[in-house]
Design a protein around this motif. Sequence first.
Motif, PDB file in Angstrom:
ATOM      1  N   GLY A 107      -1.444   7.219 -14.952  1.00 11.91           N
ATOM      2  CA  GLY A 107      -1.060   7.206 -13.549  1.00 11.91           C
ATOM      3  C   GLY A 107      -1.424   5.942 -12.810  1.00 11.91           C
ATOM      4  N   ALA A 108      -2.047   4.980 -13.495  1.00  5.84           N
ATOM      5  CA  ALA A 108      -2.427   3.735 -12.814  1.00  5.84           C
ATOM      6  C   ALA A 108      -1.220   2.881 -12.473  1.00  5.84           C
ATOM      7  N   GLY A 109      -0.128   3.014 -13.245  1.00  9.42           N
ATOM      8  CA  GLY A 109       1.079   2.233 -12.966  1.00  9.42           C
ATOM      9  C   GLY A 109       1.420   1.214 -14.029  1.00  9.42           C
ATOM     10  N   LYS A 110       0.904   1.396 -15.256  1.00  6.63           N
ATOM     11  CA  LYS A 110       1.180   0.428 -16.326  1.00  6.63           C
ATOM     12  C   LYS A 110       2.668   0.365 -16.642  1.00  6.63           C
ATOM     13  N   SER A 111       3.270   1.521 -16.906  1.00  4.35           N
ATOM     14  CA  SER A 111       4.691   1.550 -17.261  1.00  4.35           C
ATOM     15  C   SER A 111       5.556   1.101 -16.096  1.00  4.35           C
ATOM     16  N   THR A 112       5.171   1.456 -14.871  1.00  9.10           N
ATOM     17  CA  THR A 112       5.941   1.041 -13.700  1.00  9.10           C
ATOM     18  C   THR A 112       5.935  -0.465 -13.542  1.00  9.10           C
ATOM     19  N   LEU A 124      -8.331 -11.754 -10.660  1.00 11.04           N
ATOM     20  CA  LEU A 124      -7.991 -10.474 -10.042  1.00 11.04           C
ATOM     21  C   LEU A 124      -6.656 -10.577  -9.329  1.00 11.04           C
ATOM     22  N   GLY A 125      -5.786  -9.608  -9.592  1.00 11.79           N
ATOM     23  CA  GLY A 125      -4.522  -9.476  -8.879  1.00 11.79           C
ATOM     24  C   GLY A 125      -4.480  -8.123  -8.187  1.00 11.79           C
ATOM     25  N   VAL A 126      -3.931  -8.075  -6.987  1.00 16.24           N
ATOM     26  CA  VAL A 126      -3.924  -6.851  -6.192  1.00 16.24           C
ATOM     27  C   VAL A 126      -2.479  -6.415  -5.965  1.00 16.24           C
ATOM     28  N   PHE A 127      -2.217  -5.122  -6.202  1.00 15.40           N
ATOM     29  CA  PHE A 127      -0.895  -4.537  -6.001  1.00 15.40           C
ATOM     30  C   PHE A 127      -1.026  -3.286  -5.137  1.00 15.40           C
ATOM     31  N   ALA A 128       0.069  -2.914  -4.511  1.00 17.30           N
ATOM     32  CA  ALA A 128       0.143  -1.668  -3.750  1.00 17.30           C
ATOM     33  C   ALA A 128       1.227  -0.802  -4.366  1.00 17.30           C
ATOM     34  N   MET A 129       0.895   0.465  -4.666  1.00 20.28           N
ATOM     35  CA  MET A 129       1.869   1.395  -5.226  1.00 20.28           C
ATOM     36  C   MET A 129       2.640   2.038  -4.081  1.00 20.28           C
ATOM     37  N   LEU A 130       3.911   1.659  -3.950  1.00 22.07           N
ATOM     38  CA  LEU A 130       4.755   2.155  -2.870  1.00 22.07           C
ATOM     39  C   LEU A 130       5.886   3.012  -3.436  1.00 22.07           C
ATOM     40  N   GLU A 131       6.773   3.450  -2.565  1.00 21.35           N
ATOM     41  CA  GLU A 131       7.863   4.333  -2.984  1.00 21.35           C
ATOM     42  C   GLU A 131       8.772   3.658  -3.987  1.00 21.35           C
ATOM     43  N   HIS A 132       8.956   2.353  -3.855  1.00 20.15           N
ATOM     44  CA  HIS A 132       9.850   1.623  -4.757  1.00 20.15           C
ATOM     45  C   HIS A 132       9.072   0.811  -5.784  1.00 20.15           C
ATOM     46  N   GLY A 133       7.920   1.317  -6.201  1.00 19.04           N
ATOM     47  CA  GLY A 133       7.176   0.675  -7.283  1.00 19.04           C
ATOM     48  C   GLY A 133       6.028  -0.180  -6.788  1.00 19.04           C
TER      49      GLY A 133
END
Length: 462
Positions: A110-115, A272-281
């Motif tokens: 659920g961390a978002g690897k595949s996304t 370090l890289g920072v991402f935000a999980m939003l509705e469109h990925g």
Amino acid sequence: MAKVKSAFVCTECGAEYRKWQGQCTSCQEWNTLSEVRLAPARPGAAAGGAASGGPGHGGYAGSLSREVVDLGSVDLSEVPRLSSTFEEFDRVLGGGLVPGSAVLLGGHPGAGKSTLLLQTACKLAQERSSIYVTGEESLSQVAMRAHRLQLPTQGLKMLAETSVETILAVAERERPEVLIIDSIQTMHLEDIASAPGGVAQVRESAAALTRFAKQSNTVLLLVGHVTKDGSLAGPKVLEHMIDASLLLEGGADSRFRTLRGQKNRFGAVNELGVFAMLEHGMKEVKNPSAIFLSRNEEQSAGSLVMVVWEGTRPILVEVQALLDESALGNPRRVAVGLDQNRLAMLLAVLHRHGGLFTGDQDVFLNVVGGVKVLETSADLAVLVAVVSSLQNRPLPRELVVFGEVGLSGEIRPVPSGQERIVEAAKHGFTRAIVPRGNAPKRSPEGMEVVAVDKLAEALDAL
């Protein structure tokens, strides 16, 4: 028929034993040996195994040279890079994807690897030949996710397969520039008599795929699972085979994800890289300090901003401390995002050299935003936040603090001190308490820099 031989391999360090035993004598870990069935030797393997780059030898036929060369004559031309279409992803990789490299991306479910990799693959496929191999989902599931994320699906070649031999045959025919495997724990080789996800299957499958990437100059991206303690699942030798190991972190209750480099042969580690999980990925956060500094209007005791250095840039994060009178004989020491053992050491320094006793207090420490601080520059900020909570006196909102604290109460300088002060000034901070060794000759406009040598001086400066 040839007798099937087996060995016992440690999942932590990769050491092999002829029979099972409770403790690995190499890494001293308990109950880490698992049985691995060894395939019978092929004719001529002993003579040409090392040169042909068999999985067990870790060699690569297309990349190794049989001639001895002088180090000074090696070509130092810049390694070409392919952009992943994400600036934060490229930052962690050291500038982009390197042809012929193997990159391992790990993280909790659920961390978002595949996304993240599907977004990268769909955008790369518009300009470069790419193959996305899924071993955990069907093609329709991947297509539905791409449609939900509103990604361009034309041009990306898909393959639902877990056989490494089949994947290599398809890759040999298609010759892609980018090959994504999701995930390495589902891959298997026919010659290995063990289930997918086992030590032997993961090791040999990764070796075969990495060897193809080296020989064909293909960018190989592998998805890896992690264990409950956050370490990469499978044999430790897997981390030595690949060129870069990245870890995608983020709690289920937070929309922010941090991508941290743990190993990188082509760039800086601990980037370090920072991402935000939003509705469109996944969407990259180009100014992480602004995200982590979303503070309340009313300043409360125990809250303070510090400047940490992550890879090649400074990041401003907020640290919070809460001290409460303990009803237990042994007060608790809880640190989220910081080293708990270092917290206990800093509290002892505060008592000895600051004259403040916390032995009857429960101490809770938290770094806002889920950031994990791995460097010692947070020492002084932690102690200032603890003192603020202990005395119930809020600190000024425009104050920023950093510095390492020694056991004798001295404040030691930290790397890149000038850049930290400049970053704080950009975000509107007007006062900084820093080690004397990091004090600039000329302070930024509007910034008052207070240089200190001892812990007592820092407490007086408050």
